[in-house]
Motif scaffolding. Structure first.
Motif, PDB file in Angstrom:
ATOM      1  N   LEU A 102     -13.226 -15.857   2.699  1.00  0.00           N
ATOM      2  CA  LEU A 102     -13.536 -14.535   2.156  1.00  0.00           C
ATOM      3  C   LEU A 102     -12.273 -13.886   1.609  1.00  0.00           C
ATOM      4  O   LEU A 102     -12.210 -13.509   0.443  1.00  0.00           O
ATOM      5  CB  LEU A 102     -14.175 -13.647   3.232  1.00  0.00           C
ATOM      6  CG  LEU A 102     -14.553 -12.243   2.766  1.00  0.00           C
ATOM      7  CD1 LEU A 102     -15.763 -12.313   1.831  1.00  0.00           C
ATOM      8  CD2 LEU A 102     -14.835 -11.321   3.933  1.00  0.00           C
ATOM      9  N   THR A 103     -11.255 -13.767   2.445  1.00  0.00           N
ATOM     10  CA  THR A 103      -9.990 -13.170   2.001  1.00  0.00           C
ATOM     11  C   THR A 103      -8.873 -13.552   2.960  1.00  0.00           C
ATOM     12  O   THR A 103      -9.125 -13.973   4.099  1.00  0.00           O
ATOM     13  CB  THR A 103     -10.098 -11.636   1.916  1.00  0.00           C
ATOM     14  OG1 THR A 103      -8.915 -11.105   1.344  1.00  0.00           O
ATOM     15  CG2 THR A 103     -10.300 -11.023   3.285  1.00  0.00           C
ATOM     16  N   THR A 104      -7.655 -13.412   2.475  1.00  0.00           N
ATOM     17  CA  THR A 104      -6.470 -13.719   3.272  1.00  0.00           C
ATOM     18  C   THR A 104      -5.522 -12.529   3.237  1.00  0.00           C
ATOM     19  O   THR A 104      -5.319 -11.933   2.172  1.00  0.00           O
ATOM     20  CB  THR A 104      -5.747 -14.967   2.727  1.00  0.00           C
ATOM     21  OG1 THR A 104      -6.671 -16.045   2.652  1.00  0.00           O
ATOM     22  CG2 THR A 104      -4.586 -15.354   3.629  1.00  0.00           C
ATOM     23  N   VAL A 105      -4.956 -12.193   4.393  1.00  0.00           N
ATOM     24  CA  VAL A 105      -4.004 -11.088   4.496  1.00  0.00           C
ATOM     25  C   VAL A 105      -2.701 -11.630   5.075  1.00  0.00           C
ATOM     26  O   VAL A 105      -2.705 -12.316   6.105  1.00  0.00           O
ATOM     27  CB  VAL A 105      -4.551  -9.956   5.387  1.00  0.00           C
ATOM     28  CG1 VAL A 105      -3.503  -8.861   5.554  1.00  0.00           C
ATOM     29  CG2 VAL A 105      -5.831  -9.382   4.807  1.00  0.00           C
ATOM     30  N   PHE A 106      -1.586 -11.320   4.394  1.00  0.00           N
ATOM     31  CA  PHE A 106      -0.279 -11.771   4.871  1.00  0.00           C
ATOM     32  C   PHE A 106       0.502 -10.601   5.453  1.00  0.00           C
ATOM     33  O   PHE A 106       0.220  -9.433   5.148  1.00  0.00           O
ATOM     34  CB  PHE A 106       0.524 -12.397   3.722  1.00  0.00           C
ATOM     35  CG  PHE A 106       0.050 -13.774   3.354  1.00  0.00           C
ATOM     36  CD1 PHE A 106       0.489 -14.884   4.057  1.00  0.00           C
ATOM     37  CD2 PHE A 106      -0.846 -13.962   2.314  1.00  0.00           C
ATOM     38  CE1 PHE A 106       0.051 -16.153   3.731  1.00  0.00           C
ATOM     39  CE2 PHE A 106      -1.287 -15.227   1.975  1.00  0.00           C
ATOM     40  CZ  PHE A 106      -0.837 -16.328   2.686  1.00  0.00           C
ATOM     41  N   LYS A 136       2.314  -3.862  -1.240  1.00  0.00           N
ATOM     42  CA  LYS A 136       1.023  -3.321  -0.777  1.00  0.00           C
ATOM     43  C   LYS A 136       1.153  -2.562   0.537  1.00  0.00           C
ATOM     44  O   LYS A 136       0.256  -1.795   0.906  1.00  0.00           O
ATOM     45  CB  LYS A 136       0.011  -4.457  -0.595  1.00  0.00           C
ATOM     46  CG  LYS A 136      -0.422  -5.126  -1.895  1.00  0.00           C
ATOM     47  CD  LYS A 136      -1.505  -6.156  -1.617  1.00  0.00           C
ATOM     48  CE  LYS A 136      -1.990  -6.802  -2.907  1.00  0.00           C
ATOM     49  NZ  LYS A 136      -3.077  -7.764  -2.669  1.00  0.00           N
ATOM     50  N   TYR A 137       2.237  -2.811   1.267  1.00  0.00           N
ATOM     51  CA  TYR A 137       2.417  -2.137   2.556  1.00  0.00           C
ATOM     52  C   TYR A 137       2.966  -0.718   2.405  1.00  0.00           C
ATOM     53  O   TYR A 137       3.078   0.009   3.395  1.00  0.00           O
ATOM     54  CB  TYR A 137       3.334  -2.973   3.455  1.00  0.00           C
ATOM     55  CG  TYR A 137       2.591  -4.081   4.171  1.00  0.00           C
ATOM     56  CD1 TYR A 137       2.038  -3.876   5.419  1.00  0.00           C
ATOM     57  CD2 TYR A 137       2.434  -5.336   3.584  1.00  0.00           C
ATOM     58  CE1 TYR A 137       1.356  -4.882   6.082  1.00  0.00           C
ATOM     59  CE2 TYR A 137       1.755  -6.356   4.234  1.00  0.00           C
ATOM     60  CZ  TYR A 137       1.210  -6.113   5.477  1.00  0.00           C
ATOM     61  OH  TYR A 137       0.525  -7.112   6.129  1.00  0.00           O
ATOM     62  N   LYS A 138       3.324  -0.327   1.183  1.00  0.00           N
ATOM     63  CA  LYS A 138       3.777   1.041   0.970  1.00  0.00           C
ATOM     64  C   LYS A 138       2.585   1.991   0.930  1.00  0.00           C
ATOM     65  O   LYS A 138       1.454   1.584   0.692  1.00  0.00           O
ATOM     66  CB  LYS A 138       4.569   1.126  -0.332  1.00  0.00           C
ATOM     67  CG  LYS A 138       5.865   0.311  -0.310  1.00  0.00           C
ATOM     68  CD  LYS A 138       6.566   0.364  -1.640  1.00  0.00           C
ATOM     69  CE  LYS A 138       7.844  -0.489  -1.621  1.00  0.00           C
ATOM     70  NZ  LYS A 138       8.506  -0.507  -2.938  1.00  0.00           N
ATOM     71  N   LYS A 142      -3.113   0.834   2.464  1.00  0.00           N
ATOM     72  CA  LYS A 142      -4.575   1.001   2.366  1.00  0.00           C
ATOM     73  C   LYS A 142      -5.269  -0.290   1.940  1.00  0.00           C
ATOM     74  O   LYS A 142      -6.342  -0.627   2.453  1.00  0.00           O
ATOM     75  CB  LYS A 142      -4.890   2.117   1.368  1.00  0.00           C
ATOM     76  CG  LYS A 142      -4.460   3.493   1.844  1.00  0.00           C
ATOM     77  CD  LYS A 142      -4.767   4.554   0.795  1.00  0.00           C
ATOM     78  CE  LYS A 142      -4.273   5.933   1.259  1.00  0.00           C
ATOM     79  NZ  LYS A 142      -4.497   6.965   0.224  1.00  0.00           N
ATOM     80  N   ASP A 143      -4.663  -1.013   0.994  1.00  0.00           N
ATOM     81  CA  ASP A 143      -5.267  -2.272   0.539  1.00  0.00           C
ATOM     82  C   ASP A 143      -5.341  -3.290   1.668  1.00  0.00           C
ATOM     83  O   ASP A 143      -6.343  -4.015   1.810  1.00  0.00           O
ATOM     84  CB  ASP A 143      -4.454  -2.860  -0.626  1.00  0.00           C
ATOM     85  CG  ASP A 143      -4.577  -2.019  -1.884  1.00  0.00           C
ATOM     86  OD1 ASP A 143      -5.452  -1.126  -1.901  1.00  0.00           O
ATOM     87  OD2 ASP A 143      -3.803  -2.250  -2.833  1.00  0.00           O
ATOM     88  N   ILE A 144      -4.288  -3.362   2.466  1.00  0.00           N
ATOM     89  CA  ILE A 144      -4.244  -4.315   3.575  1.00  0.00           C
ATOM     90  C   ILE A 144      -5.336  -3.994   4.597  1.00  0.00           C
ATOM     91  O   ILE A 144      -6.077  -4.874   5.043  1.00  0.00           O
ATOM     92  CB  ILE A 144      -2.851  -4.290   4.253  1.00  0.00           C
ATOM     93  CG1 ILE A 144      -1.753  -4.662   3.253  1.00  0.00           C
ATOM     94  CG2 ILE A 144      -2.823  -5.209   5.467  1.00  0.00           C
ATOM     95  CD1 ILE A 144      -1.818  -6.070   2.717  1.00  0.00           C
ATOM     96  N   GLU A 145      -5.451  -2.714   4.963  1.00  0.00           N
ATOM     97  CA  GLU A 145      -6.471  -2.302   5.937  1.00  0.00           C
ATOM     98  C   GLU A 145      -7.872  -2.566   5.402  1.00  0.00           C
ATOM     99  O   GLU A 145      -8.780  -2.948   6.152  1.00  0.00           O
ATOM    100  CB  GLU A 145      -6.293  -0.813   6.284  1.00  0.00           C
ATOM    101  CG  GLU A 145      -5.025  -0.499   7.069  1.00  0.00           C
ATOM    102  CD  GLU A 145      -4.970  -1.232   8.403  1.00  0.00           C
ATOM    103  OE1 GLU A 145      -6.045  -1.462   9.004  1.00  0.00           O
ATOM    104  OE2 GLU A 145      -3.857  -1.592   8.820  1.00  0.00           O
ATOM    105  N   HIS A 146      -8.055  -2.365   4.092  1.00  0.00           N
ATOM    106  CA  HIS A 146      -9.371  -2.615   3.483  1.00  0.00           C
ATOM    107  C   HIS A 146      -9.756  -4.092   3.616  1.00  0.00           C
ATOM    108  O   HIS A 146     -10.915  -4.419   3.956  1.00  0.00           O
ATOM    109  CB  HIS A 146      -9.334  -2.203   2.005  1.00  0.00           C
ATOM    110  CG  HIS A 146     -10.581  -2.570   1.259  1.00  0.00           C
ATOM    111  ND1 HIS A 146     -11.799  -1.958   1.509  1.00  0.00           N
ATOM    112  CD2 HIS A 146     -10.808  -3.492   0.275  1.00  0.00           C
ATOM    113  CE1 HIS A 146     -12.713  -2.484   0.714  1.00  0.00           C
ATOM    114  NE2 HIS A 146     -12.135  -3.418  -0.052  1.00  0.00           N
TER     115      HIS A 146
END
Length: 389
Positions: A102-106, A136-138, A142-146
């Motif tokens: 589905l998706t990957t988060v680093f 994206k962590y700045k 929000k993108d990471i949490e999404h």
């Protein structure tokens, strides 16, 4: 007409065909243990590097067995397991055609040895891997949490992305070995994701995944032996001594018709460097880095580490965490192997037996070692002439 005196059937399962060199040089986990929602979230695998073998003396505690309350000598393999670092999480959705990512988060900060694996030539590269992703962590990430919420909401299987720290070993490699490790346990996917996120950029120790007396599966690549003949490769019996044009052969490789050689006939070809999974290897002991008495036992109070005198042959010293497994494991020294939690539930007394080590051998593996430690050797030999000057 002459005839064969004995039958000589082929030895070796056809289930392993084709016997060819593997593409998975560092071992690949094809199946993870069944998930248990009642358990706490935990990791199910770890990667280490084969250092070598030694032997131990242990007491047998198996009531009813012939060797009960007697001592036996076991061969053991030593696998060096420096801490791994979690750098990401990936979620899978189950579909009729199998798992789909589905998706990957680093994580925000990734080490150089992880980034090196992303490049063929690090020296000439611009070294900009994941620099845009870290942005994206700045602003609150929000993108990471999404993306993490999407994994929690839709995914049934959650795995962390972790890499080894090869810089801690003396293997002359700088690229980390990266692997996915499934997270089992937890009431739902959110519990798994929270557990995975809590491990971001942190080191995982081997004793947080496995414990003493646990059964594990070892996944790796066997020792390569190149192109070998049919007798060595398949174990067929040699032909009689007077055979024309050689005797380490298969006499008849099939009938006239069908006019082709069947796939079930033993033939010469590649032997070794195959991907294999060995099941149910018992962990005898887990040693910690910096513990100079890691091989001390109740019966042998000598303060000594696992590295034998002169080091492990073709490997060297073991300075990081290590695992002692019963018996031999696949591969040559320095080869990466994967340790996975066992797929089955163990009930036999042999598998549930508690191991009591009496003695661990640390004599030299480069000959007939007489001494367990350098101090013991110096005490026995006395002052040497070379040291007097």
């Amino acid at each position: 007409m002459s005839h064969r005196k004995f039958e000589a059937p082929r030895c070796g399962s056809l289930g392993f065909l084709p016997k060819k060199r593997t593409k998975r040089h560092a071992g690949r986990i094809r199946s993870f243990p069944r998930d248990d929602a009642k358990a706490e979230p935990h990791l199910t695998a770890f990667r280490g590097y084969k250092a070598g073998m030694t032997h131990v003396v242990r007491g047998v505690d198996r009531a009813g067995a012939l060797m009960h309350k007697r001592e036996v000598v076991d061969a053991v393999s030593i696998v060096e397991t420096p801490p791994m670092v979690v750098v990401g999480v990936v979620g899978y959705v189950e579909t009729p055609n199998g798992l789909r990512t589905l998706t990957t988060v680093f994580a925000e900060h990734l080490s150089e040895e992880f980034k090196r694996r992303c490049y063929k030539n690090w020296y000439k590269a611009k070294k900009k891997a994941y620099t845009k992703y870290a942005a994206k962590y700045k602003d609150g990430a929000k993108d990471i949490e999404h993306e993490l919420d999407r994994i929690s909401k839709f995914c049934s299987i959650v795995r962390v992305i972790a890499h080894t720290q090869v810089k801690k070993l003396n293997l002359r490699i700088k690229k980390a070995h990266i692997m996915e490790i499934q997270v089992n346990g937890g009431a739902d996917a959110k519990a798994k994701v929270d557990f995975a996120k809590s491990l971001f950029e942190k080191e995982i120790q081997i004793d947080s995944v496995f414990g003493k007396d646990e059964q594990v599966d070892v996944i790796g690549v066997t020792k390569g032996r190149g192109y070998e003949g049919v007798t060595t490769r398949w174990g067929v019996t040699r032909l009689p001594r007077k055979t024309h044009r050689g005797l380490r052969k298969v006499a008849c490789i099939g009938s006239w018709h069908p006019a082709r050689v069947s796939t079930t006939v033993a033939r010469a070809g590649q032997n070794g460097y195959f991907h294999r999974t060995e099941m149910n290897k018992k962990i005898y002991r887990i040693g910690k880095a910096g513990d100079k008495a890691s091989c001390q036992t109740g019966a042998d109070l000598t303060e000594k580490g696992i590295t034998p005198m002169g080091g492990f042959v073709h490997y060297g010293e073991v300075n990081e965490d290590w695992v002692m497994l019963k018996g031999a494991i696949v591969g040559v020294k320095k080869r990466p192997v994967v340790l996975r939690k066992s797929l089955m539930k163990h009930t036999s007394r042999k598998h549930l037996e508690e191991i009591d080590l009496k003695f661990i051998d640390t004599s030299s593996k480069q000959g007939h070692g007489r001494f367990q430690t350098a101090e013991e050797k110096a005490k026995f030999l006395g002052p040497l002439a070379s040291k007097q000057n």
